[in-house]
Design an enzyme around this catalytic site. Structure first.
Site, short mmCIF file in Angstrom:
data_model
loop_
_atom_site.label_atom_id
_atom_site.label_comp_id
_atom_site.label_asym_id
_atom_site.label_seq_id
_atom_site.Cartn_x
_atom_site.Cartn_y
_atom_site.Cartn_z
N CYS A 1 32.10 28.91 44.03
CA CYS A 1 33.10 28.48 45.00
C CYS A 1 34.05 29.65 45.28
O CYS A 1 34.55 30.28 44.35
CB CYS A 1 33.87 27.28 44.44
SG CYS A 1 35.22 26.74 45.50
N CYS B 1 37.68 28.58 43.72
CA CYS B 1 38.00 28.37 42.30
C CYS B 1 36.96 28.95 41.34
O CYS B 1 37.15 28.89 40.13
CB CYS B 1 38.19 26.88 42.01
SG CYS B 1 36.64 25.95 41.98
N CYS C 1 37.96 21.92 43.10
CA CYS C 1 39.10 22.24 43.96
C CYS C 1 39.03 21.54 45.31
O CYS C 1 39.90 21.75 46.16
CB CYS C 1 39.22 23.74 44.15
SG CYS C 1 38.02 24.41 45.31
N CYS D 1 23.16 22.27 53.33
CA CYS D 1 23.43 23.24 54.39
C CYS D 1 24.86 23.75 54.19
O CYS D 1 25.82 23.03 54.43
CB CYS D 1 23.28 22.53 55.74
SG CYS D 1 23.53 23.61 57.14
N CYS E 1 33.42 21.02 46.60
CA CYS E 1 33.53 21.52 45.24
C CYS E 1 34.26 20.48 44.40
O CYS E 1 35.32 19.99 44.80
CB CYS E 1 34.31 22.84 45.22
SG CYS E 1 34.71 23.41 43.56
#
Ligand code: ZN
Length: 196
Positions: free
Chosen positions: A113, A116, A165, A185, A162
């Site tokens: 991510c 984070c 976060c 995607c 995510c």
């Protein structure tokens, strides 16, 4: 969770008949359970914490860990991210297809991510979808993402976020390859590739 995602997509599909003619109907009928698909508080533990599976940069599974959720103000995120990253990850934007480099790389590594650092995908589950967006048939660990019904743009889609976060990552569709037949995607702006 895989089955839940497939059921979500199937249910969405049932609502997708003549999306434009019945756009109003779809919006009304889907509003009922708007937050019912969120898996945020599924653990029942401290709402400020999430259980994630951690991975080293070499892709080694380090096992599950209870970690603090990452929460920042808009101003803090703007400071940390580029304009494109902020617009996609924090404001649910979408990268233009065939931009950047992630859609065409197959170098071994993991995708974290951008906000984070949570491990999200690995190159072993990446495939050429032809869409111009980096596409995967599975996340690195289902515990590390969450999904949410997205009814924007007169469409019924399943948004992928995510888990740590709440960054917007992209959407998942049921037209992917074996073994899951799913297509995650993703937006490059929400990811950070770590080469192995
Ligand atoms: Zn994150």
């Amino acid at each position: 969770m895989l089955r839940e995602i497939k059921e979500q997509i199937t249910r969405r599909r049932a609502l997708l008949i003549a999306p434009f003619a019945f756009a109003g109907l779809v919006v009304v009928s889907s509003r009922k359970g708007d937050d019912s698909d969120d898996h945020v508080a599924a653990s029942g533990g401290d709402p400020g914490e999430v259980t994630l599976v951690q991975f080293s940069d070499a892709g080694e599974n380090l096992g599950p860990a209870q970690l603090k959720r990452v929460v920042h103000s808009s101003a803090e995120w703007r400071k940390q991210l580029s304009r494109e990253q902020y617009s996609v990850a924090r404001q649910k934007g979408t990268d233009l297809p065939f931009t950047g480099t992630y859609y065409k790389i197959h170098t071994p590594g993991i995708f974290r991510c951008v906000c984070c650092g949570n491990a999200l995908f690995r190159s072993e589950a990446k495939f050429d979808s032809g869409t111009g967006w980096p596409s995967f048939w599975a996340p690195i660990a289902e515990e590390n993402i969450r999904t949410h019904k997205d009814t924007s743009l007169f469409m019924e889609r399943v948004e992928v976020l995510c888990k740590r976060c709440d960054a917007h990552l992209g959407h998942v569709f049921n037209d992917g390859p074996e073994p899951t037949y799913l297509r995650y995607c993703m937006n490059e702006s929400s990811l950070r590739f770590v080469r192995r």
